[in-house]
Scaffold this active site. Sequence first.
Site, PDB file in Angstrom:
ATOM      1  N   SER A  64       0.822  -1.211   0.000  1.00 60.79           N
ATOM      2  CA  SER A  64       0.000   0.000   0.000  1.00 60.79           C
ATOM      3  C   SER A  64       0.861   1.269   0.000  1.00 60.79           C
ATOM      4  O   SER A  64       2.034   1.261   0.394  1.00 60.79           O
ATOM      5  CB  SER A  64      -0.914   0.017   1.223  1.00 60.79           C
ATOM      6  OG  SER A  64      -1.674  -1.169   1.278  1.00 60.79           O
TER       7      SER A  64
HETATM    8  N1  SAM Z   1      -0.627  -5.069   4.043  1.00 60.71           N
HETATM    9  C1  SAM Z   1       0.088  -5.390   2.833  1.00 60.71           C
HETATM   10  C2  SAM Z   1       1.496  -4.857   2.835  1.00 60.71           C
HETATM   11  O1  SAM Z   1       1.898  -4.179   3.791  1.00 60.71           O
HETATM   12  O2  SAM Z   1       2.203  -5.150   1.872  1.00 60.71           O
HETATM   13  C3  SAM Z   1      -0.634  -4.958   1.582  1.00 60.71           C
HETATM   14  C4  SAM Z   1      -1.817  -5.788   1.358  1.00 60.71           C
HETATM   15  S1  SAM Z   1      -2.363  -5.943  -0.308  1.00 60.71           S
HETATM   16  C5  SAM Z   1      -2.980  -4.346  -0.648  1.00 60.71           C
HETATM   17  C6  SAM Z   1      -3.812  -6.948   0.036  1.00 60.71           C
HETATM   18  C7  SAM Z   1      -3.480  -8.362   0.445  1.00 60.71           C
HETATM   19  O3  SAM Z   1      -4.678  -8.964   0.930  1.00 60.71           O
HETATM   20  C8  SAM Z   1      -2.995  -9.225  -0.700  1.00 60.71           C
HETATM   21  O4  SAM Z   1      -1.771  -9.805  -0.386  1.00 60.71           O
HETATM   22  C9  SAM Z   1      -4.101 -10.274  -0.851  1.00 60.71           C
HETATM   23  O5  SAM Z   1      -3.639 -11.536  -1.278  1.00 60.71           O
HETATM   24  C10 SAM Z   1      -4.641 -10.318   0.561  1.00 60.71           C
HETATM   25  N2  SAM Z   1      -5.982 -10.878   0.703  1.00 60.71           N
HETATM   26  C11 SAM Z   1      -7.075 -10.728  -0.100  1.00 60.71           C
HETATM   27  N3  SAM Z   1      -8.113 -11.422   0.395  1.00 60.71           N
HETATM   28  C12 SAM Z   1      -7.679 -12.018   1.545  1.00 60.71           C
HETATM   29  C13 SAM Z   1      -8.285 -12.862   2.525  1.00 60.71           C
HETATM   30  N4  SAM Z   1      -9.559 -13.240   2.446  1.00 60.71           N
HETATM   31  N5  SAM Z   1      -7.533 -13.278   3.573  1.00 60.71           N
HETATM   32  C14 SAM Z   1      -6.247 -12.911   3.680  1.00 60.71           C
HETATM   33  N6  SAM Z   1      -5.606 -12.119   2.792  1.00 60.71           N
HETATM   34  C15 SAM Z   1      -6.323 -11.670   1.744  1.00 60.71           C
END
Ligand code: SAM
Length: 217
Positions: A64
């Site tokens: 992000s």
């Molecule tokens: N917090 C992260 C960082 O610091 O890099 C950025 C997160 S990225 C914008 C969103 C993440 O949420 C992705 O890695 C995606 O695979 C994960 N995601 C989506 N749906 C999810 C779920 N149901 N449970 C866990 N992770 C999930």
Amino acid sequence: MAGSYREKEVDYLIDYELKPAGITDEKVLNAIRKVRREKFIPESLRNRAYGNYPLPIGENQTISQPYIVALMTQALEIDKNDKVLEIGTGSGYQAAILAELARIVYTVERIPSLLDRARTNLYSQGYDNIILVLGDGTQGLPEYAPYDKIIVTAAAPKIPEPLIEQLKGGGKMVIPVGDRFVQDLKLVEKALNGRIYQKSLGGCRFVPLIGKEGWKD
Ligand code: SAM
């Protein structure tokens, strides 16, 4: 990234992007100053590590924008004794920021390759208060609940009920809620009597939260 060059880049980010946009909590700014964002992004993009924008991390996912990381972290008002749950580990950067401020951080990711990379990276940097778990974060992580704070870093169509249940009375959650393209960043507070209060922190754009209480794959 050489020491003084990195310091200049991070100072610029803080002084010209984050502070003017309302990030004033010194503890949050210090965590941003301390955690090396360049270690959480692909090698080829490292010279852009301190730009105020998201970057790709593989598997169609992103790390992000620093402003959004700071805004969400600031809104949670994390205490050093807090137990925090993050949904969406991604690169592990947000988890590292949280781990600078909280007692313990549980972080859940659904994509195994991202989780493995984040785990190796965080442990090699010495973070010993982050527990990484593979799974569908829309179900929360009931085995360690309740949590003082919850942060969801992917876009939800609605607030997943298990996350509301697993939030402690007096706790706070930040979560982007909306459609797949644009969302409202919500601050959710659970009163001691269990009542839920919500307020908007502004518009945002996240990758989708995919799972039982999220979007379909
Ligand atoms: N917090 C992260 C960082 O610091 O890099 C950025 C997160 S990225 C914008 C969103 C993440 O949420 C992705 O890695 C995606 O695979 C994960 N995601 C989506 N749906 C999810 C779920 N149901 N449970 C866990 N992770 C999930």
